[in-house]
Design an enzyme around this catalytic site. Sequence first.
Site, PDB file in Angstrom:
ATOM      1  N   TYR A  91       5.833   1.455  -3.692  1.00  0.00           N
ATOM      2  CA  TYR A  91       6.787   0.346  -3.723  1.00  0.00           C
ATOM      3  C   TYR A  91       8.168   0.775  -3.215  1.00  0.00           C
ATOM      4  O   TYR A  91       9.166   0.156  -3.560  1.00  0.00           O
ATOM      5  CB  TYR A  91       6.922  -0.209  -5.140  1.00  0.00           C
ATOM      6  N   TYR A 493       3.943  -9.921  -7.212  1.00  0.00           N
ATOM      7  CA  TYR A 493       4.845  -9.672  -8.340  1.00  0.00           C
ATOM      8  C   TYR A 493       5.830  -8.554  -8.033  1.00  0.00           C
ATOM      9  O   TYR A 493       6.822  -8.396  -8.741  1.00  0.00           O
ATOM     10  CB  TYR A 493       4.027  -9.368  -9.609  1.00  0.00           C
ATOM     11  N   ARG A 494       5.599  -7.813  -6.968  1.00  0.00           N
ATOM     12  CA  ARG A 494       6.399  -6.609  -6.715  1.00  0.00           C
ATOM     13  C   ARG A 494       6.057  -6.158  -5.303  1.00  0.00           C
ATOM     14  O   ARG A 494       4.925  -6.361  -4.846  1.00  0.00           O
ATOM     15  CB  ARG A 494       5.957  -5.560  -7.736  1.00  0.00           C
TER      16      ARG A 494
END
Length: 544
Positions: A91, A493-494
């Site tokens: 991420y 969500y991310r």
Amino acid sequence: MKLPHNVSQADFKAALREFANIVGDQWVYTSDEDLELYRDSYSILWGEADERTASAAVAPDNANQVVELVKIASRYRIPIYPIATGKNLGYGGSAPAIAGAVVLDLKRMNRIVEIDERHGYVVVEPGVSYFDLYNHIQEKGLKLWIDVPSPGWGSVMGNALDGGVGVTLAPYRNHFEAHCGVEVVLPNGRMMRSGMGAMPGAKTWQQFKPGFGPHVDGLFKQSNYGVVTKMGFWLMPAPENFVTGTVKVPKYRDLIALVDIIGKLEQSKIVQGLWNLSSPTTGTPPFAAHDAGAPPEPVDPAIEAILNDPAGVDMDRLDVTAQSKGLAFWACDFNFYGPEKLIKVQWECVCDAMRAIPGATFKLGAIRSLPLSPEDQAKTRDLGPFGIPTLKTFDLGPMFSYEGEDVVGHIFFSPVIPRTGEAAIEAMNLFAAIGRKYKLPGPPLQFPSTIFERAFLFAVGLPVTRSPAVNAKLRDIIRELVAVSAERGWGEYRTAPAFYDLIMGTYSYNDHALREFLETIKDAVDPNGIMSPGRYGIRSHHVR
Ligand SMILES: Cc1cc2nc3c(=O)[nH]c(=O)nc-3n(C[C@H](O)[C@H](O)[C@H](O)COP(=O)(O)OP(=O)(O)OC[C@H]3O[C@@H](n4cnc5c(N)ncnc54)[C@H](O)[C@@H]3O)c2cc1C
């Protein structure tokens, strides 16, 4: 020397000098060798003009130093990017959201400020890792558990601020939800405490989340409104026992009833531990299997042929073949924690509810008393459900290649889909078809994760290479995945910085009213646009 956007060399040098006056020369990093460590080693933009590399890094020791650094950055309009332990692999790693920002590396701030066994909470600084907190609890002999993500080297705070998750009981495994109270340095250098912490001498900062007036903590999740310097977390009392119970149901479409029944059990708080979905047809032991030595079960050749069909897994054929071999299609492992009599009753409730599915079978594993002995720990394949941090996730398997290039890491595509069997089936088919179209490496069947209480998460790790051409193709695949998901009303969500704008762009209800609101706040709290510009697609007016 790499410069932040729109900052002169003279100003940058002057600011670095002022940073060094606050933290000491040895904690300001500008050499290529040092800055290499702040690259995202899983970057899908590696070596390209758009890679998000830092111009410098500075590592304060305490919150007062953070205040001073933020004031300097604001005066010189230098973008800064706070990281906690900077292990956000998949991420974004430790790299900033925009190229040229100065990374504010907070890992020296690694104090456990307060830990309270009676009320079950801890207050940490950003640099406290899961290993640090776990070891502290063991050394002090406290009867508390933490909830850990698969890699234990990350930050309790950093993981929560990015929306991270773990695997124990529902109230604890959604890490931002499990927090209570933040202390944050705002972009103008002002320090603020949220919730009850806003009251001088507050006695309930970590005990009452809402505080007085608007609950602002959510503004600091996946955002760029400040540097969080302290954060409280609720901790789980160490449970007495652990057990896994497995329910198997025979048919592919039994998934629909299965998910509905579990949904009711979860909404009633009868099931609070994680449950994991797997298929005995694939032969792989379920994720939650706890025996380190358990060999994978062999796969029947007829089933193997269906699983490896280049045209894709024909679920109906697999369903019929599995039934003819006496194999259940779905296995569902439920983790229970607590007093023996409670977990036995919870298991009975699960069995009673599941009997509505014809052919369901039930098996309760051995009840394991806690804490696990060192020998028990050594025999256990996955220690996450026991709140024990490890780095075992990195030995999941050998690295493979994609399009003739070595795979050096992965980037997550993480859509949230409805908690229904129908949606799970649709998502499995849709993502498998795209995986097949582009020959992506991965298992023939991938199942949704049940980490969130009322929605499924589908975390797909796509390969990342060092080839710009292959990475460009992978970025196109991710764009396609995001688009087909958004068409169905499924949002991520991310995500990693390369996709912040793309994904924020899908949350576009009423002509992007949400982003407009977030950017109105951004302009108000950060008029010079210095705090993590671009993070999660939020920008101040002069760089929009
Ligand atoms: C194989 C593998 C498995 C993984 N499994 C999981 C998993 O089970 N669960 C999970 O959640 N993740 C998982 N991840 C993703 C990631 O590795 C973890 O979430 C990791 O904990 C995040 O890194 P960190 O804790 O060091 O946070 P950091 O990198 O320090 O922080 C994350 C981001 O939060 C912001 N931030 C951090 N601190 C502050 C602060 N003080 N103030 C303001 N903003 C701040 C920054 O923007 C930063 O980039 C996995 C990754 C891999 C490669």
